[in-house]
Structure formats: structure tokens, C-alpha cells
Design an enzyme around this catalytic site. Structure first.
Site, PDB file in Angstrom:
ATOM      1  N   CYS A   1       0.561  -1.023   0.310  1.00 40.38           N
ATOM      2  CA  CYS A   1       0.139   0.021  -0.038  1.00 40.38           C
ATOM      3  C   CYS A   1       1.120   1.406   0.131  1.00 40.38           C
ATOM      4  O   CYS A   1       1.204   1.097  -1.055  1.00 40.38           O
ATOM      5  CB  CYS A   1      -1.217  -0.150   0.913  1.00 40.38           C
ATOM      6  SG  CYS A   1      -2.456   0.154   0.407  1.00 40.38           S
TER       7      CYS A   1
ATOM      8  N   HIS B   1      -3.641  -5.406   0.382  1.00 44.43           N
ATOM      9  CA  HIS B   1      -2.070  -5.747   1.371  1.00 44.43           C
ATOM     10  C   HIS B   1      -3.008  -7.474   1.447  1.00 44.43           C
ATOM     11  O   HIS B   1      -4.262  -7.394   1.846  1.00 44.43           O
ATOM     12  CB  HIS B   1      -3.696  -5.442   2.788  1.00 44.43           C
ATOM     13  CG  HIS B   1      -3.400  -3.888   3.345  1.00 44.43           C
ATOM     14  ND1 HIS B   1      -3.032  -2.829   3.853  1.00 44.43           N
ATOM     15  CD2 HIS B   1      -3.916  -2.746   1.933  1.00 44.43           C
ATOM     16  CE1 HIS B   1      -2.917  -1.907   4.070  1.00 44.43           C
ATOM     17  NE2 HIS B   1      -3.397  -1.129   2.748  1.00 44.43           N
TER      18      HIS B   1
ATOM     19  N   GLU C   1      -1.751  -9.284   3.253  1.00 44.72           N
ATOM     20  CA  GLU C   1      -1.432  -9.539   5.157  1.00 44.72           C
ATOM     21  C   GLU C   1      -2.123  -9.785   5.496  1.00 44.72           C
ATOM     22  O   GLU C   1      -2.717 -10.597   6.821  1.00 44.72           O
ATOM     23  CB  GLU C   1      -0.612  -8.533   6.001  1.00 44.72           C
ATOM     24  CG  GLU C   1      -1.409  -7.454   5.976  1.00 44.72           C
ATOM     25  CD  GLU C   1      -0.988  -5.970   5.025  1.00 44.72           C
ATOM     26  OE1 GLU C   1      -0.625  -6.596   3.745  1.00 44.72           O
ATOM     27  OE2 GLU C   1      -1.387  -4.963   5.662  1.00 44.72           O
TER      28      GLU C   1
HETATM   29  N1  GLN Z   1      -2.245   6.641   3.120  1.00 43.95           N
HETATM   30  C1  GLN Z   1      -1.979   6.087   1.873  1.00 43.95           C
HETATM   31  C2  GLN Z   1      -3.362   5.796   1.396  1.00 43.95           C
HETATM   32  O1  GLN Z   1      -4.312   6.545   1.689  1.00 43.95           O
HETATM   33  C3  GLN Z   1      -1.829   4.569   2.077  1.00 43.95           C
HETATM   34  C4  GLN Z   1      -2.814   3.726   3.060  1.00 43.95           C
HETATM   35  C5  GLN Z   1      -1.708   2.687   3.819  1.00 43.95           C
HETATM   36  O2  GLN Z   1      -1.460   2.171   3.145  1.00 43.95           O
HETATM   37  N2  GLN Z   1      -3.825   1.799   4.049  1.00 43.95           N
HETATM   38  O3  GLN Z   1      -3.496   5.429  -0.171  1.00 43.95           O
END
Ligand code: GLN
Length: 552
Positions: free
Chosen positions: A389, A515, A517
């Protein structure tokens, strides 16, 4: 209410927090599932936030995202990793959500002019939600386990305990069981295990009219001698076989075995008048544990994040690494590195002993510079890299800055006026003003490019992964990135959003907007973590060979 065929088990906590109610619930549920019961677990959290999505990870650790896009308590991650079945929004309820429902009804005039009170309106809403999972699903569950967050005696837990008392009164002890998790401390000075805190905790429950049926007693490293079990049973009004010892476990995955040895599942089924069915087949778990505990080699992965003081902030990543490391029979050592500690001057020294690097998810500007330095190091030094992410977004900023030489390149999350917003707010996010539950959340499809690294990992060209973000890679820059060797190996087929990027001519450099995970379980180790760990190990073997050749 469909309670007739479903049995309910409630897990409450006493004496102190952090005794492991979530692991107890997950382990018991696993044993019951392996006996052939259809089981699920839900968690009721007594805080006022609607969900943990708006909480700083320092408060309660990671926010776990379910398939349906609910932002939930991290215990749901344990439930999924243990049970290997997905949970949903209905599996996590907070006081905020309960009050929100009741207040909305009140505004709609649904209470017919009555005074709206904690009892019966809040407690009725809690009771409605005790059984809600059954109403959402086609087939009702055989058993629903409910973990009540917090510790008995907390003011905010009171409505839950009262709801539990009424529920049990209405449906009877053969349908509804209460397991109380307590602490039996060992006093070194006198060499004794002390039962008084447990007695007091049970008394506290009794003042709310709830008699626990089973007591699970956490100890540091001691087993409970018969005389202590007898004493706890006698003073707390439970049968002796219902006093279950639960010492510290070497790993959380040992707990189902420890509880099975104590016959907790059998005591539970007997008390609920349910047949024992088959013996739980723990053979898969046994082989998993044996791989986990008897690694043939070890690797060190640096986890670069800004909440690393609290490991729970990255719980699912750490558990996924452990699970997938075990699959490869590798001891997986995580080096927790604070992104704010990394500087141009120290980055080589700080990262040089790492076999692999993960740049973690996150929000906000703090620590971004350090993350960019870590990506640069991984890219240039050919260290296997996984960016999750924000980790993927950082990799794109780094590439734009150091390879494409885009002056002032950034994410518009950190610099709204950047001349090169390679990471930009998603179109549908532009109008969003409320914080909670408004990100791109939950599972989306991703189409994978053939002949890519991730295609090899997934052995599939269509996958589904979970998301939690507002920003995305800006498609305007895709051609330029491709021209410099970046491969866009995963894309959302509906929106065209970039889901996975990778680099050629590197042992393993992958960034995912999703994600992975959140969907790695003991019985289903995640293909991407497996491929990452495998690449690290192969890389390590090659390096060792090269060093061997040099030495000889
Ligand atoms: N801050 C980033 C976004 O909102 C990444 C979010 C995250 O890592 N879950 O896109």
C-alpha cells in the site's frame, strides 16, 4: 431470533487486559470446527468509535480489513488465520455502532415517545446483534462465539454483561455458555500461585448476575496443581474439570493444542449438550507447528514503518511472515526499523544486514523520507523488496525521483501542490469529507499480467485482494515508468487502477496497492509472501555461494 439450533459461547476477561481472549476464542473455535461444527467468532468492543478505522494504530494496534470492506479489530485477523473462514462487518460491533443504531431509531420516532435508556434499549440492541450473524448467513451456525472486549468491572463493559445476563436467562445455560479468562499470578516470594484475583473477578461478574461456567486461568509458566484447581472450582462455583489451565505459550499457534490437552472443547460441548462428534484432526496444524519450530535456516526481514514501537500495529504482516516462513522451514526474524530513524548517512549501515525489506502501509507524511531511502537501497542493492500500500506508493515516488528525475515528485497526500503527483487522490475520493469508513475498502478483483513475477507467485491471472486507501498511482505517468523498466503487472479490470508493480532485473521488487497480509491463514499461506520469502532465500543461497567461492 434464530437461537433454537445455535449455541452461544461468550468469552469475558477478568483481572487484567492482554490475557489473550482473542487467541482463546480463536483456538477454541478451531477445536470445535475440527470436530465438525460450523463455527464463527464475533467481537464486541466497548469503545465509542463506530469502528477502529479512525483510530491511531498506537491505540489498539492494526486495523484489520475484512472481504466486505469493514475496518475491524485486529482479533478478527486471528479468527480468520485460525479458522480459515472469512469474517465480515457483522463480526465486529462497537458501543459506537450500537448507540448509532439506537439514536437513529430514536430520531426516526421508532420508540413511540418512550424514554430511550441503556436498559432496555441499548441492551436490546446488543442482544439483537448477538444473533445477527445467523440472520445474515444462509445456513445458521452451530456455534457462535462472542468475545466481549475489555475487562469485567470496566464501566463501559456493563451493558454487555447485562445483555449477556438477560440473553442467558432467556435461552438457558444449555444454549449459552460463559467462559471467563482470568489470571492466576505466581508470587515468587512465597512460591505460590494465587487464586484471589480470579475469585474477585468472578465475584465481580456475579454482582452483574452472571455465573461463569468455565474458567480459563492464565499463568506465567506454571501448570495448575490439583489443589489449586479444586480451590478455584469451589470458590468460584464451577466444576473442577471446568477449571482450565492456560500457561504462556511458545507461540499463539500452540494454544489450540494446549487447550485440547485440557479438554476445553469437550467440557464446552458437554455443557452445551452437544455430541463430541469426531476427534479434532490437528495433523495439519501439527506439521505447521513442527515446521515453525524446527527451521532449517533463518532470514532477517526489515520492516520499515512509523509505528514499529508497537508490533501489533503490523500484526497481520508479522503473522503472515511467520506462517509463510514456516512453510519454507525458515525462521523468520523481523528487524523493526523506524522510518524516521533512517537518514542518507545511516541507511546503508542500518539496512546492510537485511535479507529482505518490507515498506509498510501507513498514512501521513511522517517517516516518508526514510521509507524512500529504504526503497532506493532495496532497488539499487538488489535486496528483495515488498511494498504494501503506502510501501508501493513510496516505491513509485522513489522511482520517479531517482530514475525518472521528476523534480518535486510526490504523492498529493503529502504535497497537494506537487508538480508531479505520481500518487494522486482517487477520483471517487475527491468529494469525500467524512473520515470513517470512506476509503476504498475491501476486496477487489485484479488481473495479472502473464510472465510476470506475480503471475508465477499466484499461478493465476485473476485474484481478489483487500484494500484500504484513498490514493492511487496516477495513470498519466504509466508510459514513462514503463519506458524505464517498471512493470505494471496487476490492474483492476473495472477501474484500471494499478494494483501491482514490479521491476525486472531485480531478484524480487514488488509493490501492491492492496494488503496481502489480510488474507493469509495458517491453512492458506499467502502466495505473495511465499514467493517473497522464497526469493529472499534463493538470493541468500546465491550470495553464500559467491562468498564461498571468493573465500576459497
Ligand atoms: N495513505 C495511503 C492512501 O491512503 C496508503 C494507505 C495504506 O497504506 N493503507 O492511499
Amino acid at each position: 431470533m434464530s437461537v433454537e439450533n445455535t449455541k452461544y459461547i461468550f468469552v469475558t476477561g477478568g483481572v487484567t487486559s492482554s490475557l489473550g481472549k482473542g487467541i482463546l476464542a480463536a483456538s477454541l473455535a478451531k477445536l470445535l470446527q475440527l470436530r465438525g461444527y460450523r463455527v464463527t467468532i464475533q467481537k464486541f468492543d466497548p469503545y465509542i468509535n463506530i469502528d477502529p478505522g479512525t483510530l491511531n494504530p498506537y491505540e489498539h494496534g492494526e486495523c484489520y480489513v475484512t472481504k466486505d470492506g469493514a475496518e475491524t479489530d485486529l482479533d478478527l485477523g486471528h479468527y480468520e488465520r485460525f479458522l480459515n473462514v472469512p469474517t465480515s462487518q457483522a463480526n465486529n460491533v462497537t458501543t459506537g455502532r450500537i448507540y448509532e443504531t439506537v439514536i437513529r431509531r430514536e430520531r426516526n420516532g421508532e420508540y413511540g415517545g418512550k424514554t430511550v435508556q441503556v436498559i432496555p434499549h441499548i441492551t436490546n440492541e446488543i442482544i439483537r446483534r448477538f444473533t445477527l450473524l445467523n440472520e445474515e448467513e444462509g445456513t445458521p451456525y452451530d456455534i457462535i462465539l462472542t468475545e466481549i472486549g475489555g475487562t469485567v468491572g470496566d464501566i463501559e463493559s456493563l451493558p454487555y454483561i447485562e445483555a449477556l445476563r438477560q440473553f442467558r436467562y432467556d435461552y438457558g445455560p444449555e444454549h449459552c455458555l460463559v467462559i471467563h479468562l482470568t489470571l492466576v499470578p505466581y508470587l515468587g516470594a512465597t512460591g505460590e500461585l494465587k487464586t484471589k484475583p480470579t475469585q474477585h473477578s468472578v465475584k465481580m461478574l456475579l454482582t452483574s448476575g452472571v455465573q461463569p461456567d468455565i474458567l480459563v486461568c492464565r499463568t506465567e509458566n506454571h501448570s495448575l496443581p490439583t489443589d489449586v484447581r479444586k480451590k478455584v472450582a469451589k470458590f468460584c462455583n464451577v466444576t473442577q474439570e471446568a477449571v482450565i489451565e492456560n500457561p504462556n505459550a511458545p507461540t499463539i499457534y500452540d494454544v489450540p493444542f494446549m487447550l485440547s490437552k485440557e479438554r476445553l472443547d469437550q467440557v464446552v460441548l458437554n455443557q452445551l449438550s452437544l455430541p463430541l462428534k469426531e476427534e479434532p484432526d490437528l495433523s495439519y496444524w501439527k506439521s505447521f507447528l513442527s515446521r515453525l519450530k524446527n527451521p532449517v535456516d533463518s532470514i532477517t526481514i526489515g520492516l520499515i514503518g512509523k509505528y514499529v514501537e508497537l508490533h501489533d500495529a503490523y500484526l497481520s504482516i508479522a503473522e503472515s511472515l511467520g506462517i509463510c516462513g514456516a512453510e519454507n522451514e525458515l525462521d523468520l526474524h523481523i528487524k523493526w526499523i523506524h522510518s524516521e530513524d533512517l537518514t542518507q548517512e545511516n541507511v546503508y549501515r542500518m539496512l546492510k544486514d537485511l535479507d529482505g525489506i518490507i515498506v509498510a502501509p501507513g498514512f501521513g507524511m511522517r517517516g516518508i523520507e526514510g521509507k524512500i531511502l529504504a526503497v532506493k537501497y532495496a532497488r539499487e542493492e538488489a535486496v528483495p523488496f515488498l511494498g504494501i500500500c503506502l510501501g508501493m506508493q513510496t516505491a513509485m515516488i522513489e522511482f520517479g525521483k531517482n530514475v525518472l528525475k521528476l523534480e518535486g515528485v510526490n504523492s498529493s497526500e503529502f504535497d497537494p501542490d506537487t508538480p508531479h503527483p505520481v500518487i494522486d487522490i482517487m477520483e471517487e475520493q475527491k468529494q469525500v469529507s467524512q473520515m470513517g469508513g470512506t476509503m476504498r475498502l475491501g476486496e477487489y478483483e485484479c488481473v495479472i499480467k502473464r510472465n510476470s513475477l506475480v503471475h508465477q507467485a499466484y499461478q493465476n491471472n485473476r485474484i481478489h485482494e483487500r484494500h484500504r486507501h484513498r490514493y492511487e498511482f496516477n495513470g498519466k505517468y504509466q508510459k514513462e515508468y514503463e519506458a524505464h523498466g517498471m512493470v505494471f503487472s496487476g490492474t483492476n479490470p473495472m477501474s484500471n487502477l494499478v494494483e501491482i508493480i514490479e521491476l525486472k532485473d531485480h531478484p524480487f521488487f514488488v509493490g501492491t496497492q492492496f494488503h496481502p497480509e489480510y488474507s493469509c491463514t495458517v491453512e492458506n499461506p499467502h502466495p505473495l509472501f511465499l514467493a517473497f520469502i522464497n526469493a529472499i532465500y534463493q538470493n541468500m543461497l546465491l550470495q553464500r555461494e559467491a562468498e564461498g567461492v571468493r573465500a576459497s
